[in-house]
Design a protein around this motif. Structure first.
Motif, PDB file in Angstrom:
ATOM      1  N   PRO A 118      -3.669  10.516  -4.488  1.00 58.03           N
ATOM      2  CA  PRO A 118      -2.481  10.015  -4.937  1.00 58.03           C
ATOM      3  C   PRO A 118      -2.026  10.874  -6.001  1.00 58.03           C
ATOM      4  O   PRO A 118      -2.657  11.877  -6.572  1.00 58.03           O
ATOM      5  N   PRO A 119      -0.591  11.291  -6.017  1.00 58.78           N
ATOM      6  CA  PRO A 119       0.231  12.174  -6.851  1.00 58.78           C
ATOM      7  C   PRO A 119       0.063  12.129  -8.339  1.00 58.78           C
ATOM      8  O   PRO A 119      -0.236  10.651  -8.581  1.00 58.78           O
ATOM      9  N   THR A 120       0.010  12.811  -9.226  1.00 55.45           N
ATOM     10  CA  THR A 120       0.179  12.628 -10.654  1.00 55.45           C
ATOM     11  C   THR A 120       1.507  13.099 -11.059  1.00 55.45           C
ATOM     12  O   THR A 120       1.895  14.363 -10.898  1.00 55.45           O
ATOM     13  N   PRO A 121       2.230  12.474 -11.509  1.00 57.46           N
ATOM     14  CA  PRO A 121       3.796  12.857 -12.148  1.00 57.46           C
ATOM     15  C   PRO A 121       3.690  14.063 -12.988  1.00 57.46           C
ATOM     16  O   PRO A 121       3.054  14.014 -13.972  1.00 57.46           O
ATOM     17  N   LYS A 122       4.571  14.882 -12.881  1.00 52.16           N
ATOM     18  CA  LYS A 122       4.646  16.016 -14.101  1.00 52.16           C
ATOM     19  C   LYS A 122       5.512  15.273 -14.992  1.00 52.16           C
ATOM     20  O   LYS A 122       5.716  14.338 -14.987  1.00 52.16           O
ATOM     21  N   GLU A 123       5.697  16.186 -16.086  1.00 47.70           N
ATOM     22  CA  GLU A 123       6.571  15.753 -17.213  1.00 47.70           C
ATOM     23  C   GLU A 123       7.746  15.214 -16.912  1.00 47.70           C
ATOM     24  O   GLU A 123       8.435  14.240 -17.794  1.00 47.70           O
ATOM     25  N   ASP A 124       8.599  15.852 -15.943  1.00 45.54           N
ATOM     26  CA  ASP A 124       9.894  15.712 -15.558  1.00 45.54           C
ATOM     27  C   ASP A 124      10.075  14.847 -14.399  1.00 45.54           C
ATOM     28  O   ASP A 124      11.215  14.484 -13.556  1.00 45.54           O
ATOM     29  N   GLU A 125       9.091  13.935 -14.030  1.00 46.97           N
ATOM     30  CA  GLU A 125       8.892  13.208 -12.763  1.00 46.97           C
ATOM     31  C   GLU A 125       8.536  11.920 -12.882  1.00 46.97           C
ATOM     32  O   GLU A 125       8.149  11.514 -14.120  1.00 46.97           O
ATOM     33  N   VAL A 126       8.581  10.950 -11.982  1.00 43.86           N
ATOM     34  CA  VAL A 126       8.882   9.532 -12.079  1.00 43.86           C
ATOM     35  C   VAL A 126       7.840   9.241 -10.657  1.00 43.86           C
ATOM     36  O   VAL A 126       7.679   9.794  -9.605  1.00 43.86           O
ATOM     37  N   LEU A 127       6.757   8.151 -10.980  1.00 44.67           N
ATOM     38  CA  LEU A 127       5.960   8.085  -9.742  1.00 44.67           C
ATOM     39  C   LEU A 127       6.364   6.681  -9.372  1.00 44.67           C
ATOM     40  O   LEU A 127       6.448   5.556 -10.269  1.00 44.67           O
ATOM     41  N   VAL A 128       6.600   6.623  -8.119  1.00 46.89           N
ATOM     42  CA  VAL A 128       7.259   5.399  -7.477  1.00 46.89           C
ATOM     43  C   VAL A 128       5.999   4.821  -6.401  1.00 46.89           C
ATOM     44  O   VAL A 128       5.641   5.589  -5.591  1.00 46.89           O
ATOM     45  N   GLU A 129       5.748   3.628  -6.413  1.00 46.52           N
ATOM     46  CA  GLU A 129       5.081   2.628  -5.589  1.00 46.52           C
ATOM     47  C   GLU A 129       6.019   2.366  -4.476  1.00 46.52           C
ATOM     48  O   GLU A 129       6.849   1.490  -4.809  1.00 46.52           O
ATOM     49  N   ILE A 130       5.823   2.723  -3.181  1.00 46.49           N
ATOM     50  CA  ILE A 130       6.701   2.590  -2.191  1.00 46.49           C
ATOM     51  C   ILE A 130       6.272   1.056  -1.513  1.00 46.49           C
ATOM     52  O   ILE A 130       5.006   0.809  -1.466  1.00 46.49           O
ATOM     53  N   LYS A 131       7.246   0.387  -1.501  1.00 42.91           N
ATOM     54  CA  LYS A 131       7.188  -1.046  -1.096  1.00 42.91           C
ATOM     55  C   LYS A 131       7.512  -1.322   0.473  1.00 42.91           C
ATOM     56  O   LYS A 131       6.634  -1.766   1.374  1.00 42.91           O
ATOM     57  N   ASN A 132       8.570  -0.727   1.118  1.00 40.90           N
ATOM     58  CA  ASN A 132       8.803  -0.650   2.124  1.00 40.90           C
ATOM     59  C   ASN A 132       9.378   0.586   2.677  1.00 40.90           C
ATOM     60  O   ASN A 132      10.132   1.292   1.780  1.00 40.90           O
ATOM     61  N   ALA A 133       9.417   1.036   4.033  1.00 42.29           N
ATOM     62  CA  ALA A 133       9.829   2.244   4.360  1.00 42.29           C
ATOM     63  C   ALA A 133      10.365   2.039   5.856  1.00 42.29           C
ATOM     64  O   ALA A 133       9.377   1.682   6.592  1.00 42.29           O
ATOM     65  N   SER A 134      11.468   2.759   6.141  1.00 43.52           N
ATOM     66  CA  SER A 134      12.084   2.500   7.647  1.00 43.52           C
ATOM     67  C   SER A 134      12.081   3.727   8.464  1.00 43.52           C
ATOM     68  O   SER A 134      12.281   4.865   7.751  1.00 43.52           O
ATOM     69  N   ILE A 135      11.869   3.732   9.574  1.00 52.49           N
ATOM     70  CA  ILE A 135      11.784   4.819  10.694  1.00 52.49           C
ATOM     71  C   ILE A 135      13.334   5.055  10.876  1.00 52.49           C
ATOM     72  O   ILE A 135      14.104   4.180  11.353  1.00 52.49           O
ATOM     73  N   CYS A 136      13.750   6.381  10.630  1.00 56.35           N
ATOM     74  CA  CYS A 136      15.158   6.732  11.023  1.00 56.35           C
ATOM     75  C   CYS A 136      15.276   7.549  12.350  1.00 56.35           C
ATOM     76  O   CYS A 136      13.898   7.834  12.885  1.00 56.35           O
ATOM     77  N   GLY A 137      16.230   7.834  12.904  1.00 55.98           N
ATOM     78  CA  GLY A 137      16.495   8.541  13.962  1.00 55.98           C
ATOM     79  C   GLY A 137      16.061   9.865  13.914  1.00 55.98           C
ATOM     80  O   GLY A 137      15.295  10.267  14.945  1.00 55.98           O
ATOM     81  N   SER A 138      16.201  10.366  12.820  1.00 57.86           N
ATOM     82  CA  SER A 138      15.370  11.905  12.761  1.00 57.86           C
ATOM     83  C   SER A 138      14.000  11.724  12.628  1.00 57.86           C
ATOM     84  O   SER A 138      13.347  12.763  13.065  1.00 57.86           O
ATOM     85  N   ASP A 139      13.541  10.661  12.153  1.00 55.37           N
ATOM     86  CA  ASP A 139      11.962  10.546  12.244  1.00 55.37           C
ATOM     87  C   ASP A 139      11.486  10.603  13.469  1.00 55.37           C
ATOM     88  O   ASP A 139      10.342  11.060  13.933  1.00 55.37           O
ATOM     89  N   ILE A 140      12.136   9.892  14.331  1.00 58.53           N
ATOM     90  CA  ILE A 140      11.902   9.903  15.817  1.00 58.53           C
ATOM     91  C   ILE A 140      11.801  11.028  16.351  1.00 58.53           C
ATOM     92  O   ILE A 140      11.202  11.431  17.302  1.00 58.53           O
ATOM     93  N   HIS A 141      13.129  12.054  16.088  1.00 56.21           N
ATOM     94  CA  HIS A 141      12.894  13.442  16.553  1.00 56.21           C
ATOM     95  C   HIS A 141      11.698  14.044  16.253  1.00 56.21           C
ATOM     96  O   HIS A 141      11.215  14.939  16.845  1.00 56.21           O
ATOM     97  N   ALA A 142      11.567  13.905  14.908  1.00 58.00           N
ATOM     98  CA  ALA A 142      10.204  14.594  14.284  1.00 58.00           C
ATOM     99  C   ALA A 142       8.926  14.186  15.022  1.00 58.00           C
ATOM    100  O   ALA A 142       7.992  14.818  15.412  1.00 58.00           O
ATOM    101  N   TYR A 143       8.853  12.823  15.536  1.00 60.07           N
ATOM    102  CA  TYR A 143       7.745  12.529  16.235  1.00 60.07           C
ATOM    103  C   TYR A 143       7.760  12.859  17.567  1.00 60.07           C
ATOM    104  O   TYR A 143       6.733  13.442  18.319  1.00 60.07           O
ATOM    105  N   HIS A 144       9.042  12.895  18.266  1.00 57.48           N
ATOM    106  CA  HIS A 144       9.007  13.531  19.716  1.00 57.48           C
ATOM    107  C   HIS A 144       8.956  14.944  19.532  1.00 57.48           C
ATOM    108  O   HIS A 144       8.492  15.460  20.693  1.00 57.48           O
ATOM    109  N   PHE A 145       9.387  15.830  18.527  1.00 63.78           N
ATOM    110  CA  PHE A 145       9.302  17.313  18.254  1.00 63.78           C
ATOM    111  C   PHE A 145      10.155  18.019  19.597  1.00 63.78           C
ATOM    112  O   PHE A 145       9.407  18.878  20.109  1.00 63.78           O
TER     113      PHE A 145
END
Length: 342
Positions: free
Chosen positions: A21-48
């Motif tokens: 798990p990441p540790t936030p720096k002094e100027d950062e925020v730690l976000v707990e991800i609830k939901n995340a969706s696949i984008c068309g560009s993610d599919i390009h990354a998957y297909h490569f």
């Protein structure tokens, strides 16, 4: 913590890893991800394909998400634990000509989360608060993870097109971006017509019709034929191209009225051949639209929160362990928009 990572430079090549798990720096925020969706560009990354060979595995994928602040660095004053947020996908340099002009979303040195650097298909991420937008309690995490793709269309339709109320607008490509584009076209008072092919008839074109949009299946009927049948004309005032299919560009040049416009949103995986003399003789305006800015995010949050943009029928939920199924289902057009629940 779990992370969906691109680990090999080939089609697929992903794995769910356990990472620190990441540790936030002094100027950062730690976000707990609830939901995340696949984008068309993610599919390009998957297909490569060659267009995405700049990705250097291993890298945590993803850039569309919603989450909640769980920790803040000591220099952060605008956010507190419990804040509900979405995250901008692009990390800019702040120093190049584009950034200094205020166009940070096309920064000359930008990094895209999930490609140039680790992304958000994981349980927690540390980010600079300048990349965050607060979301209201009335907007669910499930719906908020589509703020980012919706903001792409607030930029494309509101900032990068000539579409006006009353226009007849062709939206080519009935994928998630196309369905959101058609809804944005309706927002400005224009009439969208969603275009697809036979492989879209199982899920995507029926869904477009559920949204109340006219559709054209170009495997069955040409666009001019369908337009003439439904509207008594063979041209449209504007096109929003969301498919990234190279042959469609020439078609758009032919079906746009003289003085009309084309806005290119989809990324083309291969070079495009087209007779641009058509564009010159018809004095067409051709726009391109990439990513979004702060205002586009805020507009998308408001439109989703008020229910103007509908997403519930577009999504299907997956666990991170089923990441390969999620990507393959998206490629096979079995589901419009896979969403991970973390």
């Amino acid at each position: 913590m779990k992370a969906i990572r691109k680990i090999e430079r080939k089609h697929g090549g992903i794995r769910v890893d356990n990472i620190e798990p990441p540790t936030p720096k002094e100027d950062e925020v730690l976000v707990e991800i609830k939901n995340a969706s696949i984008c068309g560009s993610d599919i390009h990354a998957y297909h490569f394909p060659p267009t995405h060979h700049f990705i250097q595995p291993p890298v945590t994928m993803g850039h569309e998400c919603s989450g909640q602040v769980v920790e803040v660095g000591k220099n952060v004053t605008d956010y507190i634990p419990g804040d509900r947020v979405v995250i901008e996908p692009i990390v800019n340099c702040g120093k190049c000509e584009s950034c200094l002009k205020g166009n940070y979303y096309i920064c000359n040195n930008f990094n895209i989360r999930g490609m140039h650097r680790d992304g958000i298909f994981t349980e927690r991420v540390a980010v600079n608060p300048k990349s965050l937008h607060k979301i209201p309690d009335t907007l669910s995490f499930e719906k908020a993870c589509l703020v980012e793709p919706t903001s792409v269309l607030t930029h494309a339709i509101l900032d990068r097109s000539d579409i006006k109320a009353g226009d007849l607008v062709l939206v080519t490509g009935p994928g998630p971006i196309g369905l959101l584009a058609a809804q944005m076209v309706k927002v400005v008072g224009a009439e969208p017509i969603v275009v697809g092919v036979d492989s879209d008839e199982d899920v995507r074109l029926p869904l477009a019709r559920e949204f109340g949009f006219q559709t054209i299946n170009t495997s069955v009927q040409t666009i001019p034929e369908a337009l003439n049948e439904k509207h008594g004309r063979e041209t449209v005032h504007a096109v929003v191209e969301c498919s990234g299919a190279p042959p469609i560009f020439q078609t758009t040049l032919e079906v746009v009225v003289k003085g009309g416009s084309i806005t290119l949103v989809g990324l083309f995986a291969n070079p495009v051949e087209a007779n641009l003399s058509n564009a010159v003789r018809k004095e067409l305006s051709i726009y391109t639209s990439f990513s979004q800015d702060w205002v586009n995010f805020e507009r998308a949050i408001k439109l989703l929160d008020e229910g103007v943009i509908q997403t519930e029928k577009m999504v299907a939920y997956y666990q991170p362990e089923d990441a390969v199924d999620a990507f393959e289902d998206a490629i096979a057009k079995k589901v419009p928009k896979p969403v991970f629940s973390f």
